[in-house]
Design a protein around this motif. Structure first.
Motif, mmCIF file in Angstrom:
data_model
loop_
_atom_site.group_PDB
_atom_site.id
_atom_site.type_symbol
_atom_site.label_atom_id
_atom_site.label_comp_id
_atom_site.label_asym_id
_atom_site.label_seq_id
_atom_site.Cartn_x
_atom_site.Cartn_y
_atom_site.Cartn_z
ATOM 1 N N THR A 50 0.815 -1.223 0.000
ATOM 2 C CA THR A 50 0.000 0.000 0.000
ATOM 3 C C THR A 50 0.842 1.264 0.000
ATOM 4 O O THR A 50 0.376 2.314 -0.431
ATOM 5 C CB THR A 50 -0.922 0.034 1.233
ATOM 6 O OG1 THR A 50 -0.136 -0.198 2.389
ATOM 7 C CG2 THR A 50 -2.017 -1.010 1.116
ATOM 8 N N LEU A 51 2.063 1.183 0.492
ATOM 9 C CA LEU A 51 2.917 2.367 0.555
ATOM 10 C C LEU A 51 4.346 1.931 0.318
ATOM 11 O O LEU A 51 4.733 0.828 0.661
ATOM 12 C CB LEU A 51 2.864 2.976 1.952
ATOM 13 C CG LEU A 51 1.716 3.918 2.341
ATOM 14 C CD1 LEU A 51 1.818 4.205 3.829
ATOM 15 C CD2 LEU A 51 1.781 5.205 1.536
ATOM 16 N N SER A 52 5.152 2.839 -0.263
ATOM 17 C CA SER A 52 6.571 2.555 -0.340
ATOM 18 C C SER A 52 7.326 3.858 -0.435
ATOM 19 O O SER A 52 6.760 4.895 -0.796
ATOM 20 C CB SER A 52 6.870 1.666 -1.550
ATOM 21 O OG SER A 52 6.591 2.355 -2.740
ATOM 22 N N GLY A 53 8.608 3.802 -0.100
ATOM 23 C CA GLY A 53 9.416 5.002 -0.175
ATOM 24 C C GLY A 53 10.614 4.911 0.738
ATOM 25 O O GLY A 53 10.815 3.881 1.392
ATOM 26 N N PRO A 54 11.419 5.981 0.790
ATOM 27 C CA PRO A 54 12.566 5.996 1.694
ATOM 28 C C PRO A 54 12.093 5.791 3.142
ATOM 29 O O PRO A 54 11.023 6.279 3.517
ATOM 30 C CB PRO A 54 13.156 7.391 1.506
ATOM 31 C CG PRO A 54 12.680 7.823 0.155
ATOM 32 C CD PRO A 54 11.343 7.193 -0.053
#
Lengths: 373, 234
Positions: free
Chosen positions: B213-217
């Motif tokens: 559902t979410l991704s990132g640094p």
């Protein structure tokens, strides 16, 4: 006292054979939780392989001193027996058990019973159902070389077999002892042999020198071979990468895969090692009891299974201990009962099984697990 | 280094992973966080071939690994340190480490590497000849990590290494993860201790019921109000 000692030795050697078979039961159970009821048939095939090698091998005296050629013949036969059983087990595992991996235990168990019956019947087809007398480890000496042996005594016996025709025209096989530990071979005895014929009417051409080992010595050899095999097996299981892999697969096959272990290969190898030992048991059985036939694996197989349960199935020392214990009990108990009970010999094993299941179901060396077959 | 492309995994009729994609670049620590039952363990199992995906692909070191079975993937340097440690209770501590090196050919170096693991975790050295099953949970986790290190991983998948451990052990385990990375091993870390995981990770993925559902640094996700609410308990 001497009677007790004799019976004890008999029991020990029977127990050693049970132990040889029980090791395979326990190893296979340990790794895939299968009671491999065809294991007794691996034992039978080993006995037959040994039979064929010993029958064929009139191991010539390749210039070796007296008991060595016999030991060599026996060694080759034992290796052939062990390898035949081992290879058969690998084939059976591949064709019959591996396709069932992951299915219910009862399916595998029934398959094992089926394989057992199948191999017995193949045995009848290939070997015939007749009992065969087991050849001794013996050396053949050609009459042309016999002159070199005249005047010698032999640690075992020197004997010839030939056919005589009675006045009524009936042929019968005769075994004549030519020399022994106290009796030197004479030139006359050799000369007479030249006129003897075998069952096909051919000249006999030579005579045999039999094993120099006494009954007690043979029992000791059996015990020493078991001790040696057990020692080597222990080293294999505890000191080699294969042994670690075996124990890892037995404890947790999936985690073993994550170590890079091909569990199918380890399982196959376990079958091989277990059946290899059963093959050794097979040849010892043949030499000891003198008769083999395709159904011979059934009772010893069942007894060895009981031995493995007594020792705690899955436990290697348990299989050895259970085998020896069962063999000794099975010989000693009937030996001290009135002779009319001697027919109940087989009951000893089953009573022992019932007793162990009632009072210590995990076996003498086993750890308790909730569910077992 | 590792790319998971739109994989779907089913347990019988249950659609457990519904098109999961993620990427781990060489030298990174990437963490995958999410609630129980979100599919994190299933993702790792799919990567290892224990639950092969019905659709989608796992690409490791530039190659689709569909043709490799689990031991084959291990041989290629793709190592999973599984959930619940999966120590071999019937093998000694030393044997557990040895079996981690099952496929290694450089036999001469294995004992040296075992010694190094003992350097990191002196408690294991003290228990060298004890059976794995007699260790405490924390010691078992150390052993599982040590065993994974003995496999010479190029890409290490860690499934809940801090689960059920006392805070002192958790700290040691996370230090260990950073050490492993500093030696050139790429790491994909599945954790429920999102706080600690986000602290050491470069990037992060958040998983819910079979989807990302979410991704990132990692730092960015740690600051994300949704993540803080759901996983960081603040």
């Amino acid at each position: 006292m001497e009677y007790l000692l004799d019976q004890l030795l008999n029991g020990l050697s029977l127990g050693c054979i049970y132990a040889f078979i029980a090791l395979g039961y326990t190893m296979v159970y340990g790794i895939i939780k299968l009671i491999n009821f065809a294991h007794g048939e691996f034992f039978m095939v080993g006995a037959f392989a040994g039979y064929f090698v010993l029958s064929a091998a009139g191991i010539e005296a390749i210039g070796l001193p007296e008991p060595l050629p016999m030991i060599l013949a026996f060694g080759i036969a034992m290796l052939a027996a062990a390898l035949s059983s081992g290879v058969l087990a690998v084939i059976v595992e591949r064709l019959a058990y591996r396709p069932l991996m992951g299915s219910s235990r009862i399916a595998a168990l029934l398959t094992a019973l089926g394989v057992s019956l199948f191999l017995q019947n193949v045995g009848i087809q290939v070997f015939s159902a007749e009992q065969r007398g087991y050849p001794e480890a013996r050396r053949y000496i050609d009459l042309d070389d016999a002159a070199d042996y005249v005047g010698q005594t032999f640690p075992g016996l020197a004997y010839a077999t030939f056919t005589v025709t009675s006045p009524t025209g009936k042929d019968s096989e005769v075994r004549e002892i030519l020399a022994g530990p106290d009796k030197a071979l004479t030139a006359d005895a050799v000369a007479e042999l030249k006129y003897k014929k075998d069952a096909d009417g051919e000249p006999v051409g030579g005579f045999y020198v039999s094993s120099p080992f006494s009954h007690t010595a043979k029992t000791l050899i059996v015990i020493v071979s078991l001790a040696l095999s057990f020692g080597l097996l222990w080293l294999l299981v505890h000191r080699t990468q294969f042994g670690r892999a075996m124990r890892a697969v037995s404890y947790n096959p999936e985690a073993a895969k994550l170590m890079g272990i091909q569990s199918t290969r380890v399982i196959s190898m376990t079958f091989f090692v277990g059946a290899f030992l059963a093959g050794i048991g097979g040849i010892i059985w043949g030499m000891r009891y003198g008769k083999i036939e395709p159904f011979m694996g059934f009772m010893p197989g069942l007894k060895a299974f009981i031995a493995a349960v007594i020792g705690g199935i899955g436990s290697i020392p348990g299989a050895v201990f259970g085998g020896i214990l069962l063999g000794v009990l099975e010989v000693l108990i009937p030996a001290y009962l009135p002779s009319e009970y001697s027919g109940y010999k087989d009951a000893v094993a089953f009573i022992a099984l019932i007793a162990i299941l009632l009072y210590r179901p995990q076996g003498l060396f086993g750890r308790f697990e909730g569910e077992k077959v | 280094m590792l790319e998971v492309k739109d994989i779907h995994v089913y347990y019988d009729a249950i659609h457990a992973l519904k098109g999961v994609s993620l990427e781990v670049r060489e030298g990174e620590i990437v963490t995958l966080i999410g609630a129980n039952g979100a599919g994190k363990t299933t993702t790792l199992r799919a990567i290892m071939g224990l639950n092969p995906p019905r659709e989608g692909a796992v690409v490791y070191a530039g190659q689709d690994v569909a043709k490799l079975d689990t031991p084959g993937r291990v041989g290629a340097g793709l190592i999973l340190c599984p959930e619940g440690r999966q120590i071999f209770a019937n093998l000694t501590v030393h044997e557990n480490l040895r079996i981690g090196a099952f496929l290694r050919r450089d036999v001469a170096r294995i004992e040296r590497d075992i010694d190094e693991v003992y350097g990191f975790f002196p408690r294991l050295r003290e228990r060298d000849k004890q059976l794995g099953g007699t260790l405490s949970g924390g010691e078992q986790q150390m052993l599982a990590m040590g065993r994974a290190m003995l496999s010479s991983p190029k890409m290490l998948l860690l499934d809940e290494p801090s689960m059920g451990l006392a805070p002192l052990f958790v700290k040691q385990i996370f230090e260990m993860i950073e050490t492993i990375r500093s030696r050139g091993t790429t790491i994909l870390l599945v954790e429920q201790n999102a706080h600690a995981a986000l602290k050491i990770a470069d990037r992060a993925y958040v998983m819910e019921t079979g989807v990302i559902t979410l991704s990132g640094p990692a730092a960015e996700l740690a600051a994300n109000p949704e993540v803080r609410d759901a996983y960081l308990g603040v």
